[in-house]
Design a protein around this motif. Sequence first.
Motif, PDB file in Angstrom:
ATOM      1  N   LYS A   1       0.797  -1.217   0.000  1.00 32.97           N
ATOM      2  CA  LYS A   1       0.000   0.000   0.000  1.00 32.97           C
ATOM      3  C   LYS A   1       0.835   1.274   0.000  1.00 32.97           C
ATOM      4  O   LYS A   1       0.301   2.360  -0.028  1.00 32.97           O
ATOM      5  N   SER A   2       2.157   1.140   0.055  1.00 32.96           N
ATOM      6  CA  SER A   2       3.025   2.293   0.147  1.00 32.96           C
ATOM      7  C   SER A   2       4.333   2.042  -0.578  1.00 32.96           C
ATOM      8  O   SER A   2       4.660   0.915  -0.913  1.00 32.96           O
ATOM      9  N   LYS A   3       5.106   3.109  -0.759  1.00 32.12           N
ATOM     10  CA  LYS A   3       6.398   3.008  -1.434  1.00 32.12           C
ATOM     11  C   LYS A   3       7.499   3.213  -0.398  1.00 32.12           C
ATOM     12  O   LYS A   3       7.581   4.261   0.234  1.00 32.12           O
ATOM     13  N   THR A   4       8.301   2.174  -0.193  1.00 30.17           N
ATOM     14  CA  THR A   4       9.404   2.278   0.744  1.00 30.17           C
ATOM     15  C   THR A   4      10.705   2.030   0.012  1.00 30.17           C
ATOM     16  O   THR A   4      10.769   1.255  -0.920  1.00 30.17           O
ATOM     17  N   SER A   5      11.743   2.712   0.456  1.00 32.64           N
ATOM     18  CA  SER A   5      13.057   2.524  -0.133  1.00 32.64           C
ATOM     19  C   SER A   5      13.617   1.168   0.262  1.00 32.64           C
ATOM     20  O   SER A   5      13.410   0.687   1.369  1.00 32.64           O
ATOM     21  N   PHE A   6      14.352   0.567  -0.621  1.00 32.24           N
ATOM     22  CA  PHE A   6      14.998  -0.709  -0.359  1.00 32.24           C
ATOM     23  C   PHE A   6      15.953  -0.606   0.829  1.00 32.24           C
ATOM     24  O   PHE A   6      16.156  -1.547   1.550  1.00 32.24           O
ATOM     25  N   PHE A   7      16.533   0.553   1.047  1.00 30.74           N
ATOM     26  CA  PHE A   7      17.523   0.719   2.103  1.00 30.74           C
ATOM     27  C   PHE A   7      16.982   1.446   3.320  1.00 30.74           C
ATOM     28  O   PHE A   7      17.689   2.192   3.978  1.00 30.74           O
ATOM     29  N   SER A   8      15.738   1.256   3.661  1.00 31.28           N
ATOM     30  CA  SER A   8      15.184   1.754   4.912  1.00 31.28           C
ATOM     31  C   SER A   8      15.149   0.611   5.906  1.00 31.28           C
ATOM     32  O   SER A   8      15.104  -0.553   5.539  1.00 31.28           O
ATOM     33  N   ILE A   9      15.179   0.943   7.201  1.00 31.48           N
ATOM     34  CA  ILE A   9      15.226  -0.077   8.241  1.00 31.48           C
ATOM     35  C   ILE A   9      14.005   0.063   9.138  1.00 31.48           C
ATOM     36  O   ILE A   9      13.707   1.144   9.623  1.00 31.48           O
ATOM     37  N   TYR A  10      13.311  -1.054   9.342  1.00 28.30           N
ATOM     38  CA  TYR A  10      12.135  -1.086  10.211  1.00 28.30           C
ATOM     39  C   TYR A  10      12.363  -2.187  11.233  1.00 28.30           C
ATOM     40  O   TYR A  10      12.696  -3.300  10.873  1.00 28.30           O
ATOM     41  N   THR A  11      12.199  -1.870  12.491  1.00 28.86           N
ATOM     42  CA  THR A  11      12.292  -2.904  13.504  1.00 28.86           C
ATOM     43  C   THR A  11      10.951  -3.012  14.214  1.00 28.86           C
ATOM     44  O   THR A  11      10.195  -2.038  14.270  1.00 28.86           O
ATOM     45  N   ASN A  12      10.667  -4.177  14.737  1.00 28.06           N
ATOM     46  CA  ASN A  12       9.395  -4.418  15.432  1.00 28.06           C
ATOM     47  C   ASN A  12       8.215  -3.969  14.573  1.00 28.06           C
ATOM     48  O   ASN A  12       7.335  -3.248  15.020  1.00 28.06           O
ATOM     49  N   SER A  13       8.212  -4.403  13.328  1.00 30.04           N
ATOM     50  CA  SER A  13       7.233  -3.923  12.351  1.00 30.04           C
ATOM     51  C   SER A  13       5.791  -4.183  12.756  1.00 30.04           C
ATOM     52  O   SER A  13       4.889  -3.478  12.307  1.00 30.04           O
ATOM     53  N   GLU A  14       5.556  -5.161  13.620  1.00 26.75           N
ATOM     54  CA  GLU A  14       4.188  -5.415  14.068  1.00 26.75           C
ATOM     55  C   GLU A  14       3.670  -4.271  14.947  1.00 26.75           C
ATOM     56  O   GLU A  14       2.480  -4.200  15.248  1.00 26.75           O
ATOM     57  N   HIS A  15       4.538  -3.336  15.327  1.00 33.68           N
ATOM     58  CA  HIS A  15       4.147  -2.180  16.142  1.00 33.68           C
ATOM     59  C   HIS A  15       4.235  -0.882  15.337  1.00 33.68           C
ATOM     60  O   HIS A  15       4.377   0.193  15.908  1.00 33.68           O
ATOM     61  N   ILE A  16       4.167  -1.033  14.014  1.00 28.58           N
ATOM     62  CA  ILE A  16       4.163   0.114  13.100  1.00 28.58           C
ATOM     63  C   ILE A  16       2.910  -0.005  12.248  1.00 28.58           C
ATOM     64  O   ILE A  16       2.660  -1.042  11.643  1.00 28.58           O
ATOM     65  N   THR A  17       2.119   1.064  12.190  1.00 27.65           N
ATOM     66  CA  THR A  17       0.944   1.110  11.332  1.00 27.65           C
ATOM     67  C   THR A  17       1.215   2.134  10.237  1.00 27.65           C
ATOM     68  O   THR A  17       1.552   3.286  10.534  1.00 27.65           O
ATOM     69  N   VAL A  18       1.070   1.714   8.985  1.00 22.74           N
ATOM     70  CA  VAL A  18       1.345   2.591   7.847  1.00 22.74           C
ATOM     71  C   VAL A  18       0.094   2.694   6.990  1.00 22.74           C
ATOM     72  O   VAL A  18      -0.475   1.685   6.579  1.00 22.74           O
ATOM     73  N   GLY A  19      -0.337   3.921   6.705  1.00 22.56           N
ATOM     74  CA  GLY A  19      -1.507   4.148   5.870  1.00 22.56           C
ATOM     75  C   GLY A  19      -1.221   3.900   4.396  1.00 22.56           C
ATOM     76  O   GLY A  19      -0.160   3.404   4.018  1.00 22.56           O
ATOM     77  N   LYS A  20      -2.173   4.292   3.570  1.00 19.84           N
ATOM     78  CA  LYS A  20      -2.050   4.118   2.121  1.00 19.84           C
ATOM     79  C   LYS A  20      -1.253   5.269   1.508  1.00 19.84           C
ATOM     80  O   LYS A  20      -1.301   6.400   1.971  1.00 19.84           O
ATOM     81  N   ASN A  21      -0.561   4.933   0.418  1.00 19.62           N
ATOM     82  CA  ASN A  21       0.186   5.918  -0.380  1.00 19.62           C
ATOM     83  C   ASN A  21       1.207   6.693   0.450  1.00 19.62           C
ATOM     84  O   ASN A  21       1.330   7.906   0.341  1.00 19.62           O
ATOM     85  N   VAL A  22       1.942   5.979   1.275  1.00 24.09           N
ATOM     86  CA  VAL A  22       3.013   6.551   2.082  1.00 24.09           C
ATOM     87  C   VAL A  22       4.331   6.316   1.349  1.00 24.09           C
ATOM     88  O   VAL A  22       4.546   5.250   0.791  1.00 24.09           O
ATOM     89  N   THR A  23       5.204   7.309   1.375  1.00 24.20           N
ATOM     90  CA  THR A  23       6.536   7.167   0.812  1.00 24.20           C
ATOM     91  C   THR A  23       7.538   7.301   1.942  1.00 24.20           C
ATOM     92  O   THR A  23       7.479   8.248   2.719  1.00 24.20           O
ATOM     93  N   ILE A  24       8.459   6.346   2.034  1.00 22.72           N
ATOM     94  CA  ILE A  24       9.498   6.373   3.052  1.00 22.72           C
ATOM     95  C   ILE A  24      10.843   6.331   2.338  1.00 22.72           C
ATOM     96  O   ILE A  24      11.145   5.392   1.610  1.00 22.72           O
ATOM     97  N   GLY A  25      11.648   7.362   2.556  1.00 27.41           N
ATOM     98  CA  GLY A  25      12.897   7.531   1.819  1.00 27.41           C
ATOM     99  C   GLY A  25      14.036   6.647   2.273  1.00 27.41           C
ATOM    100  O   GLY A  25      14.014   6.050   3.345  1.00 27.41           O
ATOM    101  N   ARG A  26      15.044   6.602   1.448  1.00 25.03           N
ATOM    102  CA  ARG A  26      16.244   5.795   1.631  1.00 25.03           C
ATOM    103  C   ARG A  26      16.940   6.127   2.955  1.00 25.03           C
ATOM    104  O   ARG A  26      17.096   7.280   3.330  1.00 25.03           O
ATOM    105  N   GLY A  27      17.351   5.098   3.677  1.00 20.21           N
ATOM    106  CA  GLY A  27      18.116   5.267   4.901  1.00 20.21           C
ATOM    107  C   GLY A  27      17.307   5.662   6.116  1.00 20.21           C
ATOM    108  O   GLY A  27      17.874   5.931   7.173  1.00 20.21           O
ATOM    109  N   SER A  28      16.000   5.718   5.991  1.00 23.31           N
ATOM    110  CA  SER A  28      15.167   6.078   7.136  1.00 23.31           C
ATOM    111  C   SER A  28      15.075   4.913   8.109  1.00 23.31           C
ATOM    112  O   SER A  28      15.126   3.752   7.719  1.00 23.31           O
ATOM    113  N   VAL A  29      14.937   5.241   9.397  1.00 23.23           N
ATOM    114  CA  VAL A  29      14.824   4.234  10.442  1.00 23.23           C
ATOM    115  C   VAL A  29      13.528   4.470  11.199  1.00 23.23           C
ATOM    116  O   VAL A  29      13.288   5.575  11.694  1.00 23.23           O
TER     117      VAL A  29
END
Length: 186
Positions: free
Chosen positions: A19-47
């Motif tokens: 549902k969203s565009k994330t950079s290949f080089f972004s880092i997400y930890t404990n993803s089950e505790h992250i809620t992301v809406g529709k059409n979200v963009t997350i840039g490279r290197g984001s944590v």
Amino acid sequence: MFEGLRKFFFCAKNKFVKKSKTSFFSIYTNSEHITVGKNVTIGRGSVIFPIRNVSGQEFNAHIEIGDLVYIGHQTQLHSVGHMKIGRGSVLSDYVYLSDVAHGLSPVKGPIMQQPLESKGAVIIGENCFIGYGVAILPGVQLGDSCVVSARAVVTKSFPAYTMLAGSPAKIIKKFDFSTEEWVSVY
């Protein structure tokens, strides 16, 4: 080997990619505790880091990102409590949001060995613009359509339709609905 590293660093990619565009080089930890809406963009290197356990301390962290949010490159979101970014908001590159505070007592040992705590949720309203290199500290709530200038350090909450600048940030303009312009407060 690369596939193993990819799974380690990008564990939430599959959750977000539908549902969203994330950079290949972004880092997400404990993803089950992250809620992301529709059409979200997350840039490279984001944590994006809801902290669940540190040195035996347990936290109930949750990071909520609304629809149509843009998060720039190298942005850092750290939470031991609650963090919310409202619908349509923009976080430029190198933005730092955190509700986490280290213990800083000179008599309780090394800082990194003191307990972490939340000094209050970080809540960004809808349609806010957070400029390049901004730091938003624990307990800050920004109302809808706030604009924060580059390199500002936001240490307290501000109402909707205000423009902020400085370190610490202060109101420099307010939106005037009768003229549909930003008006200086000085």
